[in-house]
Scaffold this motif. Structure first.
Motif, PDB file in Angstrom:
ATOM      1  N   MET B   1       0.827  -1.214   0.000  1.00 29.43           N
ATOM      2  CA  MET B   1       0.000   0.000   0.000  1.00 29.43           C
ATOM      3  C   MET B   1       0.851   1.249   0.000  1.00 29.43           C
ATOM      4  O   MET B   1       2.029   1.175   0.354  1.00 29.43           O
ATOM      5  CB  MET B   1      -0.936   0.006   1.191  1.00 29.43           C
ATOM      6  CG  MET B   1      -0.266  -0.277   2.510  1.00 29.43           C
ATOM      7  SD  MET B   1      -1.418  -1.182   3.513  1.00 29.43           S
ATOM      8  CE  MET B   1      -0.412  -2.470   4.167  1.00 29.43           C
ATOM      9  N   CYS B   2       0.239   2.330  -0.413  1.00 26.87           N
ATOM     10  CA  CYS B   2       0.979   3.582  -0.559  1.00 26.87           C
ATOM     11  C   CYS B   2       1.544   4.017   0.797  1.00 26.87           C
ATOM     12  O   CYS B   2       0.803   4.327   1.717  1.00 26.87           O
ATOM     13  CB  CYS B   2       0.039   4.643  -1.116  1.00 26.87           C
ATOM     14  SG  CYS B   2       0.812   6.232  -1.315  1.00 26.87           S
ATOM     15  N   ALA B   3       2.873   4.046   0.894  1.00 23.23           N
ATOM     16  CA  ALA B   3       3.513   4.286   2.193  1.00 23.23           C
ATOM     17  C   ALA B   3       3.947   5.728   2.373  1.00 23.23           C
ATOM     18  O   ALA B   3       4.551   6.061   3.394  1.00 23.23           O
ATOM     19  CB  ALA B   3       4.721   3.377   2.325  1.00 23.23           C
ATOM     20  N   GLY B   4       3.664   6.560   1.388  1.00 24.29           N
ATOM     21  CA  GLY B   4       4.056   7.957   1.524  1.00 24.29           C
ATOM     22  C   GLY B   4       3.633   8.775   0.326  1.00 24.29           C
ATOM     23  O   GLY B   4       3.294   8.229  -0.729  1.00 24.29           O
ATOM     24  N   LEU B 101       4.286   6.956  -3.057  1.00 17.64           N
ATOM     25  CA  LEU B 101       5.412   6.034  -2.860  1.00 17.64           C
ATOM     26  C   LEU B 101       4.885   4.654  -2.492  1.00 17.64           C
ATOM     27  O   LEU B 101       4.066   4.518  -1.570  1.00 17.64           O
ATOM     28  CB  LEU B 101       6.313   6.547  -1.726  1.00 17.64           C
ATOM     29  CG  LEU B 101       7.453   5.638  -1.285  1.00 17.64           C
ATOM     30  CD1 LEU B 101       8.524   5.540  -2.367  1.00 17.64           C
ATOM     31  CD2 LEU B 101       8.083   6.141   0.014  1.00 17.64           C
ATOM     32  N   GLU B 102       5.333   3.671  -3.218  1.00 16.46           N
ATOM     33  CA  GLU B 102       4.937   2.296  -2.920  1.00 16.46           C
ATOM     34  C   GLU B 102       6.145   1.398  -3.126  1.00 16.46           C
ATOM     35  O   GLU B 102       6.678   1.316  -4.238  1.00 16.46           O
ATOM     36  CB  GLU B 102       3.789   1.879  -3.857  1.00 16.46           C
ATOM     37  CG  GLU B 102       3.307   0.465  -3.673  1.00 16.46           C
ATOM     38  CD  GLU B 102       2.075   0.374  -2.772  1.00 16.46           C
ATOM     39  OE1 GLU B 102       1.115   1.107  -3.001  1.00 16.46           O
ATOM     40  OE2 GLU B 102       2.104  -0.456  -1.843  1.00 16.46           O
ATOM     41  N   ARG B 103       6.580   0.749  -2.064  1.00 18.07           N
ATOM     42  CA  ARG B 103       7.737  -0.165  -2.126  1.00 18.07           C
ATOM     43  C   ARG B 103       8.929   0.455  -2.860  1.00 18.07           C
ATOM     44  O   ARG B 103       9.550  -0.172  -3.730  1.00 18.07           O
ATOM     45  CB  ARG B 103       7.347  -1.474  -2.795  1.00 18.07           C
ATOM     46  CG  ARG B 103       6.240  -2.148  -2.034  1.00 18.07           C
ATOM     47  CD  ARG B 103       6.070  -3.565  -2.462  1.00 18.07           C
ATOM     48  NE  ARG B 103       4.890  -4.115  -1.828  1.00 18.07           N
ATOM     49  CZ  ARG B 103       4.602  -5.387  -1.771  1.00 18.07           C
ATOM     50  NH1 ARG B 103       5.400  -6.260  -2.293  1.00 18.07           N
ATOM     51  NH2 ARG B 103       3.504  -5.805  -1.176  1.00 18.07           N
ATOM     52  N   GLY B 104       9.189   1.696  -2.549  1.00 21.11           N
ATOM     53  CA  GLY B 104      10.366   2.359  -3.114  1.00 21.11           C
ATOM     54  C   GLY B 104      10.153   2.969  -4.485  1.00 21.11           C
ATOM     55  O   GLY B 104      11.050   3.592  -5.038  1.00 21.11           O
TER      56      GLY B 104
END
Lengths: 410, 155
Positions: B1-4, B101-104
């Motif tokens: 999931m979108c982490a940022g 941001l998702e998994r870099g």
């Protein structure tokens, strides 16, 4: 007095990224990658991302590792075509003979603009494209296509160079490896190696007959071009296709033969659209499948009678896929290729064709065409493509680089 | 999931930057300053548009500050549709963003992301990012099976 003419070559700088920047200034000066293959690979990158070491065709996961600040956007060939045709329009305003070489490359006959030198003309063309389309390009003007292209490639990005004298050409050729010439890649370069032909200048100075022996007539044409003799004409009209193909990467590799079959049918339906557009029928069909471990499989068959009908082509394509299929190895890409193309009007009629079933198949094809024209591409399609629902759901997959028509090459 | 997400520095009012010390989470990319809001931050926060005003509020309940709210930063669109947040006082809000941001993987967001603003038991505003099953493209790009609900955009 006759105005001297030369060959111009215009090449957009990292075109897909530039195109994205035209409509989104936020991306300016940032490391940007355009993703293709359903999001799996970088198909174009900005000079900032290139500087970080990201290559074209690199998987996004590798790119992420070496350029963690990179920004990724989804490809949009409809938009890229709009800008490509706008660039074509500008070049056509400048020259009466323009070749639409690829989506972001154009060859054109060019003389100096009134009151300008060739060098100033190159700069003026670059400025005109930037002002009218918003895309940054590099322009090269030289005596031949090959020299113009080499010159432009050496001046990238945002370059504009004209070179019509032998001294300048010699320096340019000495500076470029022979592989910088379009048409000379791995195998051909290897053939030149024992003769110590490493640079473009080595090739230009080699014996013409030797070059012909090593690289056939194509190589000889390049030899003339490097020596300033324009033997490759600018082609305002695209030469008729010898083959037509449709296919590409699956994005995610698959072991499932049902999904593989769905891709075959999707590619075949797209190929039939192309056959219809060009008014030709296929006499031979090839199915090529590329596997994740690097191997590939090929199936090929001749049609009894050239065809552009779905049912007939699928009957031929099915055993081709069986021949190309390698069980238990994930398949990653596929191409369906039509060869031995015959103009529709000149296609032979089969002796054993049932006129009734042919008429029925024609009627179905017509109905499919009309429905898709009215309701959108692939609105009506074979049920065999149902496993690819996610692919069809994404509007971006409905238009690919190969759907941009009229250009000379990919 | 979108982490940022990120938001361009120029899009944030100076008063908001000062009040929330956003300069501490500001970085430069391509010569342009941006503020990064990450779920892994010590105090995860997100910007939201509420009543025509840009605010910065707590992102989810990952650290268990509330005993009643779910201990996450995301909620499914389907949970909202099925009434999972009924009677919680939740209201839909927009989370402005320029990048997700998702998994870099940083990907472009044109307008923003849908969010759900809820009060916790002390009346503190908490925003959850709304997510949905990932599109095929998003799944291939990020290897994530869920994606944020983007505003007037589908990638």
């Amino acid at each position: 007095m006759r105005t001297p003419t030369a060959v111009g070559f215009l090449d957009a700088d990292c075109f897909y990224v530039s195109a994205e920047r035209v409509r989104d200034s936020f991306l300016m000066k940032k490391p940007v990658g355009v993703l293709g293959n359903q999001g799996a690979c970088v198909i174009a990158r900005s000079y900032e991302m290139k500087g970080a070491g990201v290559d074209v065709a690199m998987p996004v996961w590798e790119a992420r590792a070496i350029c963690p600040e990179g920004i990724y956007v989804k490809r949009d060939f409809r938009w890229y075509e709009v800008l490509s045709r706008a660039m074509l329009g500008v070049v056509r305003d400048i020259s009466a003979r323009v070749e639409y070489y690829s989506i972001d490359e154009f060859f054109f006959a060019v003389g100096p603009m009134p009151g300008l030198s060739f060098q100033e003309t190159a700069e003026a063309i670059r400025a005109k494209i930037l002002a009218e389309v918003g895309v940054s390009v590099t322009v090269g003007i030289a005596r031949t296509r090959t020299l113009a292209k080499l010159l432009a490639k050496s001046a990238k990005p945002e370059g504009a160079r004209a070179m019509l004298g032998r001294d300048g050409e010699t320096a340019l050729l000495a500076d470029r490896p022979v592989t910088a010439i379009t048409g000379i890649a791995g195998r051909r370069a290897k053939r030149l190696l024992p003769w110590n032909i490493l640079t473009c200048l080595d090739l230009a100075r080699a014996d013409r007959r030797l070059v012909r022996d090593l690289l056939t007539a194509t190589g000889e044409a390049l030899w003339w071009e490097l020596n300033g003799e324009a033997v490759q004409p600018i082609r305002p009209e695209r030469v008729a296709h010898k083959t037509l193909s449709r296919g590409g990467s699956f994005g995610e590799s698959t072991l499932d033969p049902i999904i593989l079959y769905a891709w075959l049918v999707r590619n075949l339906e797209r190929l039939i659209e192309e056959l219809e557009y060009h008014g030709v029928r296929a006499g031979r069909l090839t199915v090529w499948v590329g596997y994740k471990d690097g191997q590939s499989g090929v199936g090929q068959a001749n049609l009894a009678v050239p065809a552009d009908r779905f049912d007939l082509l699928l009957d031929v394509a099915r055993p081709c896929l069986r021949a190309a299929w390698v069980p238990r190895v994930p398949a990653a890409r596929m191409q369906v290729i039509a060869e031995h193309l015959v103009p529709r009007g000149r296609a032979q009629i089969g002796l054993f064709d049932d006129p009734e079933s042919a008429a029925r198949a024609e009627a179905v094809a017509r109905l499919k065409r009309e429905i898709n024209l009215r309701h959108g591409r692939f609105a009506l399609r074979s049920a065999a493509t149902l496993p690819l629902a996610a692919i069809y759901k994404d509007n971006a997959n409905g238009y690919d680089i190969c759907d941009v028509r009229g250009k000379g090459c990919f | 999931m979108c982490a940022g997400i990120t938001l361009a520095w120029s899009e944030l009012p100076t008063e908001l930057i000062g009040r929330h010390n956003l300069h501490r989470i500001a970085l430069e990319r391509g010569g342009e300053k941006e503020v990064r809001f990450l779920f892994r931050d010590r105090r995860p926060r997100l910007p939201i548009w509420r009543d025509g005003r840009l605010q910065v509020v707590r992102w989810g309940n990952g650290r268990g500050q509330s005993r009643f709210l779910p201990r996450t930063g995301w909620t499914w669109q389907s949970t909202i549709d099925e009434g999972g947040w009924r009677n919680s006082g939740a209201i839909p809000v927009d989370i402005p963003a320029t990048l997700g941001l998702e998994r870099g993987i940083w990907y472009r967001v044109r307008q923003g992301i849908r969010g759900l603003l809820v009060p916790d038991e002390r009346g503190i505003a908490v925003v959850y990012m709304i997510c949905e099953p990932a599109s095929h493209y998003y799944q291939v790009m990020t290897r994530s099976d869920r994606m944020p609900v983007l505003i007037q955009e589908r990638i």
